[in-house]
Design a protein around this motif. Structure first.
Motif, PDB file in Angstrom:
ATOM      1  N   THR A   1       0.901  -0.977   0.165  1.00 26.35           N
ATOM      2  CA  THR A   1      -0.581  -0.261  -0.183  1.00 26.35           C
ATOM      3  C   THR A   1       0.619   1.485  -0.018  1.00 26.35           C
ATOM      4  N   GLY A   2       0.133   2.242  -0.560  1.00 24.24           N
ATOM      5  CA  GLY A   2       1.101   3.208  -0.749  1.00 24.24           C
ATOM      6  C   GLY A   2       2.591   3.440  -1.134  1.00 24.24           C
ATOM      7  N   TYR A   3       2.745   2.533  -2.616  1.00 27.62           N
ATOM      8  CA  TYR A   3       3.755   2.664  -3.673  1.00 27.62           C
ATOM      9  C   TYR A   3       3.432   3.417  -4.597  1.00 27.62           C
ATOM     10  N   ILE A   4       4.915   4.550  -4.392  1.00 35.04           N
ATOM     11  CA  ILE A   4       4.812   5.437  -5.386  1.00 35.04           C
ATOM     12  C   ILE A   4       5.942   4.803  -6.390  1.00 35.04           C
ATOM     13  N   GLY A   5       6.313   3.620  -6.980  1.00 28.61           N
ATOM     14  CA  GLY A   5       7.677   3.795  -7.832  1.00 28.61           C
ATOM     15  C   GLY A   5       8.759   4.280  -7.248  1.00 28.61           C
ATOM     16  N   GLU A   6       9.657   4.674  -8.371  1.00 27.47           N
ATOM     17  CA  GLU A   6      11.337   4.529  -8.108  1.00 27.47           C
ATOM     18  C   GLU A   6      11.481   6.098  -8.758  1.00 27.47           C
ATOM     19  N   SER A   7      12.669   6.465  -8.644  1.00 31.84           N
ATOM     20  CA  SER A   7      12.953   7.679  -8.810  1.00 31.84           C
ATOM     21  C   SER A   7      13.161   8.025 -10.448  1.00 31.84           C
ATOM     22  N   ILE A   8      12.522   8.861 -11.004  1.00 33.00           N
ATOM     23  CA  ILE A   8      12.921   9.405 -12.775  1.00 33.00           C
ATOM     24  C   ILE A   8      13.769   9.576 -12.820  1.00 33.00           C
ATOM     25  N   SER A   9      14.630   9.649 -14.211  1.00 36.88           N
ATOM     26  CA  SER A   9      16.099   9.559 -14.509  1.00 36.88           C
ATOM     27  C   SER A   9      16.638  11.194 -13.714  1.00 36.88           C
ATOM     28  N   GLY A  10      17.349  11.051 -13.466  1.00 38.35           N
ATOM     29  CA  GLY A  10      18.043  12.145 -13.253  1.00 38.35           C
ATOM     30  C   GLY A  10      17.861  12.399 -11.764  1.00 38.35           C
TER      31      GLY A  10
ATOM     32  N   SER B   1      17.935   5.073   2.554  1.00 37.94           N
ATOM     33  CA  SER B   1      17.180   4.095   2.735  1.00 37.94           C
ATOM     34  C   SER B   1      16.271   4.425   3.654  1.00 37.94           C
ATOM     35  N   GLY B   2      15.400   3.159   4.160  1.00 39.31           N
ATOM     36  CA  GLY B   2      14.563   3.571   5.372  1.00 39.31           C
ATOM     37  C   GLY B   2      13.544   4.660   5.773  1.00 39.31           C
ATOM     38  N   GLU B   3      12.645   4.965   6.343  1.00 41.88           N
ATOM     39  CA  GLU B   3      11.615   5.413   7.266  1.00 41.88           C
ATOM     40  C   GLU B   3      12.136   6.833   7.310  1.00 41.88           C
ATOM     41  N   GLY B   4      11.674   7.680   6.858  1.00 41.76           N
ATOM     42  CA  GLY B   4      11.816   9.662   6.696  1.00 41.76           C
ATOM     43  C   GLY B   4      11.339  10.449   5.956  1.00 41.76           C
ATOM     44  N   LYS B   5      11.289  11.733   6.603  1.00 40.35           N
ATOM     45  CA  LYS B   5      10.521  12.667   5.814  1.00 40.35           C
ATOM     46  C   LYS B   5      11.662  12.335   3.794  1.00 40.35           C
ATOM     47  N   LEU B   6      10.905  12.345   3.552  1.00 35.85           N
ATOM     48  CA  LEU B   6      11.728  12.330   1.568  1.00 35.85           C
ATOM     49  C   LEU B   6      11.680  13.878   1.148  1.00 35.85           C
ATOM     50  N   CYS B   7      13.050  13.064   0.614  1.00 32.54           N
ATOM     51  CA  CYS B   7      14.002  14.586   0.149  1.00 32.54           C
ATOM     52  C   CYS B   7      14.414  14.012  -1.383  1.00 32.54           C
ATOM     53  N   ILE B   8      14.702  15.129  -1.760  1.00 27.98           N
ATOM     54  CA  ILE B   8      14.140  14.954  -3.519  1.00 27.98           C
ATOM     55  C   ILE B   8      15.609  15.962  -3.950  1.00 27.98           C
ATOM     56  N   LYS B   9      16.690  15.014  -4.544  1.00 23.16           N
ATOM     57  CA  LYS B   9      17.503  15.622  -5.289  1.00 23.16           C
ATOM     58  C   LYS B   9      17.700  15.495  -6.847  1.00 23.16           C
ATOM     59  N   THR B  10      17.372  16.975  -7.123  1.00 24.04           N
ATOM     60  CA  THR B  10      16.932  16.313  -8.956  1.00 24.04           C
ATOM     61  C   THR B  10      17.137  17.680  -9.158  1.00 24.04           C
ATOM     62  N   PRO B  11      17.613  17.942 -10.860  1.00 20.70           N
ATOM     63  CA  PRO B  11      17.933  18.936 -11.802  1.00 20.70           C
ATOM     64  C   PRO B  11      16.776  19.859 -12.173  1.00 20.70           C
ATOM     65  N   TYR B  12      15.391  19.311 -12.027  1.00 25.76           N
ATOM     66  CA  TYR B  12      14.155  19.937 -12.640  1.00 25.76           C
ATOM     67  C   TYR B  12      13.524  20.924 -11.189  1.00 25.76           C
ATOM     68  N   LEU B  13      14.539  21.082 -10.490  1.00 20.62           N
ATOM     69  CA  LEU B  13      13.852  21.638  -9.235  1.00 20.62           C
ATOM     70  C   LEU B  13      13.481  23.506  -9.351  1.00 20.62           C
ATOM     71  N   LYS B  14      12.750  24.005  -9.012  1.00 17.61           N
ATOM     72  CA  LYS B  14      11.862  25.336  -8.629  1.00 17.61           C
ATOM     73  C   LYS B  14      13.260  26.151  -8.889  1.00 17.61           C
ATOM     74  N   ILE B  15      13.309  27.421  -9.140  1.00 14.09           N
ATOM     75  CA  ILE B  15      14.899  28.182  -9.110  1.00 14.09           C
ATOM     76  C   ILE B  15      14.435  29.495  -8.013  1.00 14.09           C
TER      77      ILE B  15
ATOM     78  N   CYS C   1       9.304   5.647   2.972  1.00 13.34           N
ATOM     79  CA  CYS C   1       9.786   4.535   3.115  1.00 13.34           C
ATOM     80  C   CYS C   1      10.842   3.828   1.749  1.00 13.34           C
ATOM     81  N   ILE C   2      11.954   3.966   2.460  1.00 14.37           N
ATOM     82  CA  ILE C   2      12.581   3.306   0.913  1.00 14.37           C
ATOM     83  C   ILE C   2      13.580   2.297   1.076  1.00 14.37           C
ATOM     84  N   ASP C   3      13.040   0.997   0.324  1.00 13.88           N
ATOM     85  CA  ASP C   3      13.924   0.229   0.380  1.00 13.88           C
ATOM     86  C   ASP C   3      14.818  -0.153  -0.396  1.00 13.88           C
ATOM     87  N   GLU C   4      15.704  -0.722  -0.139  1.00 14.45           N
ATOM     88  CA  GLU C   4      17.128  -1.078  -0.039  1.00 14.45           C
ATOM     89  C   GLU C   4      17.543  -1.642  -1.716  1.00 14.45           C
ATOM     90  N   CYS C   5      15.947  -1.263  -2.626  1.00 15.20           N
ATOM     91  CA  CYS C   5      16.329  -1.609  -4.320  1.00 15.20           C
ATOM     92  C   CYS C   5      15.519   0.377  -4.580  1.00 15.20           C
TER      93      CYS C   5
END
Lengths: 441, 91
Positions: free
Chosen positions: A273-282, A296-310, A329-333
């Motif tokens: 439940t709650g599966y939202i996939g894997e990160s897209i390219s980049g 990995s593990g549970e916590g607040k989602l952090c995103i590093k992305t080249p598409y970030l707002k300026i 939750c991000i698993d080992e995969c």
């Protein structure tokens, strides 16, 4: 005026509702759009609102091509909020359903556009996004969904939100797919009247619920569904897969500030439940837990992305990652499961209760079309869950049902029934309004 | 002329009643106001609280009586009056 984006866009096959647009029609519309854009002072900030999605797209792209800064405005934004935005931006020019009004403000950026955050906050915030990054984000998103140039993307969500701009406008430019504009959402029953071939349909959870209720399966020509813009319950995804056994279903997640697309995953029955996939390219993902960024593990989602707002604030970053308020939750995969919004996590006497776990069970109950769990302060437990349901049901019966399925900490202490939840344009629930109605009961 | 205007008015009223009847019977449609308070000039979104999905449900139900009704019509419906006038043209 450079016509790069516009020229690319109108070189694709575009249809409006049931009719394919001829090249002459597209060029004529572009001429009309260009004549308006050319009359504006150079490098103007433009508040752009248009009920015609094709015209919106052309004006949007023409504005960027011409060095202006278009800010996409929802057509259903209340007037008082629109006025607030106008004032906060210094009264820029307004292009409202092809009519020019307002003042003039010089844009501080070029090659960019503005997108408002949607739905869950009471005051929309402006995100400044780069058009080159947007094209790359659209490509990454389209690749994650296996969208090919021979496919047709059916516009079923608003074109003016950050998702619509990427998923319809920039995707069509990058991938070269066919694009079908519609001024209203079409259910499956309506789509059945069209000849569909290799169609891609993006749905919000509310639209998914509608489609499943239609029980109109067996329609040919839909290559894939993607569901995002909120959490879709496992039950609904299962029903969709039963109606369309040969059609791929994706779950996706995004955040306007992040560009906006972040994850995509192929949904299958055995997904948690709650599966939202894997990160897209980049995109690289991590979680923040106890002040430390982890892969990995549970916590607040952090995103590093080249598409970030300026227009990032320093307080929005941690270790170069955009810090969100979403608990995952991000698993080992690298697979990501959405757990809860940070603000929503409930501390029941030291036990962490995720509203989503309760909501998933509530949605199994007949006659309930939607539900939301909130938290309430308690002197005894610190916090406890309360439940709002959409659907007029016998509270006692629901309470008995839940007591057999949830732990004692999860059972809501209050149940509030509503015929209909207050919602925003994408179907997202207006949580603040709902909470205020609960308080007034 | 007078009698054709009168006939048109009667017809519009009947169509409005038909729309109300559909709203009452369809369980996916839960207007914010009581059925008796609904007036033809009311806005679907602001007054009845109908979003695009609710309007699509309304169209599906109305198609039982108006098979020629196209789903895309809802894009032009701000008020119940818009809907009634559209249906009157179909009649």
């Amino acid at each position: 005026m450079s016509s790069n984006l516009c020229s690319l866009f109108i070189s694709r096959e575009i249809s409006v509702e049931k009719s394919v647009c001829t090249q002459e029609f597209k060029e004529q519309l572009l001429l009309e759009v260009s004549s308006i854009i050319n009359e504006l002072a150079s490098n103007s900030e433009i508040l752009l609102r248009d009920k015609d999605p094709f015209r919106f797209a052309l004006i949007f792209l023409a504005a960027i091509d011409a060095g202006h800064f278009p800010v996409a405005i929802p057509t259903d934004l209340p007037d008082f909020q629109f006025d607030k935005i106008k004032m906060s931006r210094g009264n820029p020019v307004v292009l409202d359903n092809f009519k020019v009004t307002g003042g003039s403000v010089k844009a501080s950026v070029t090659g960019c556009y503005g997108s408002l955050t949607s739905g869950t906050t009471s005051v929309p915030k402006l995100c400044v996004l780069d058009a080159v990054n947007a094209r790359a984000c659209a490509k990454a998103h389209a690749d994650s969904l296996n969208i090919a140039s021979e496919d047709q993307v059916i516009q079923s969500l608003p074109i003016y939100h950050s998702f619509g701009i990427i998923a319809y406008i920039f995707t069509t430019i990058e991938v070269g797919n066919r694009l079908n504009f519609n001024r209203a959402f079409l259910g499956i029953r309506a789509l059945q009247k069209r000849e569909l071939c290799d169609c891609i349909l993006h749905l919000s959870p509310a639209q998914l619920s509608f489609v499943v209720k239609e029980r109109s399966g067996g329609i040919k020509g839909i290559k894939s569904f993607s569901v995002g813009g909120g959490m879709a319950s496992t039950g609904l995804l299962e029903k969709l897969s039963e109606l369309f056994p040969a059609t791929k279903i994706y779950t996706t997640y995004g955040l306007t500030e992040a560009g906006p697309r972040v994850t995509t995953g192929v949904w299958k029955r055995d997904r948690p439940t709650g599966y939202i996939g894997e990160s897209i390219s980049g995109v690289t993902l991590a979680v923040l837990r106890n002040g430390v960024v982890k892969k990995s593990g549970e916590g607040k989602l952090c995103i590093k992305t080249p598409y970030l707002k300026i227009n990032l604030g320093a307080d929005e970053l941690v270790d170069d990652y955009l810090l969100t308020r979403d608990l995952v939750c991000i698993d080992e995969c690298g697979s990501v499961n959405f757990l809860s919004r940070e603000d929503d996590l409930i501390n029941v006497g030291g036990i962490s209760v995720y509203p989503k776990d309760i909501e998933d069970v509530v949605k199994e109950y007949d006659l309930i079309t939607d539900c939301i769990v909130f938290k309430k302060k308690s002197s005894e437990y610190e916090e406890y869950p309360i439940l709002a349901v959409e659907g007029m049901i016998e509270v006692k019966l629901l309470d008995d049902f839940l007591k057999h399925k949830l732990t004692i900490y999860q059972v809501p202490k209050e149940i509030h029934c509503f015929e209909q939840f207050p919602r925003f344009s994408l179907g997202k629930v207006n949580r603040q309004d709902l909470l205020s109605r609960i308080k007034h009961e | 002329m007078g009698s054709s205007c009168h006939a048109k008015g009667v017809s519009m009223n009947m169509i409005f009643e038909k729309v109300l009847s559909v709203i009452e019977k369809c369980e996916d449609l839960n207007p914010k106001v009581n059925l008796k308070e609904i007036r033809q000039e009311m806005e679907f979104k602001a007054d009845l609280g109908f979003d695009s999905l609710a309007l699509m449900s309304l169209v599906y139900e109305l198609q039982e009586a108006y098979p020629a009704l196209d789903e895309m019509a809802i894009a032009d419906w701000s008020t119940i009056d818009d809907c009634v006038k559209h249906l009157e043209r179909l009649e």
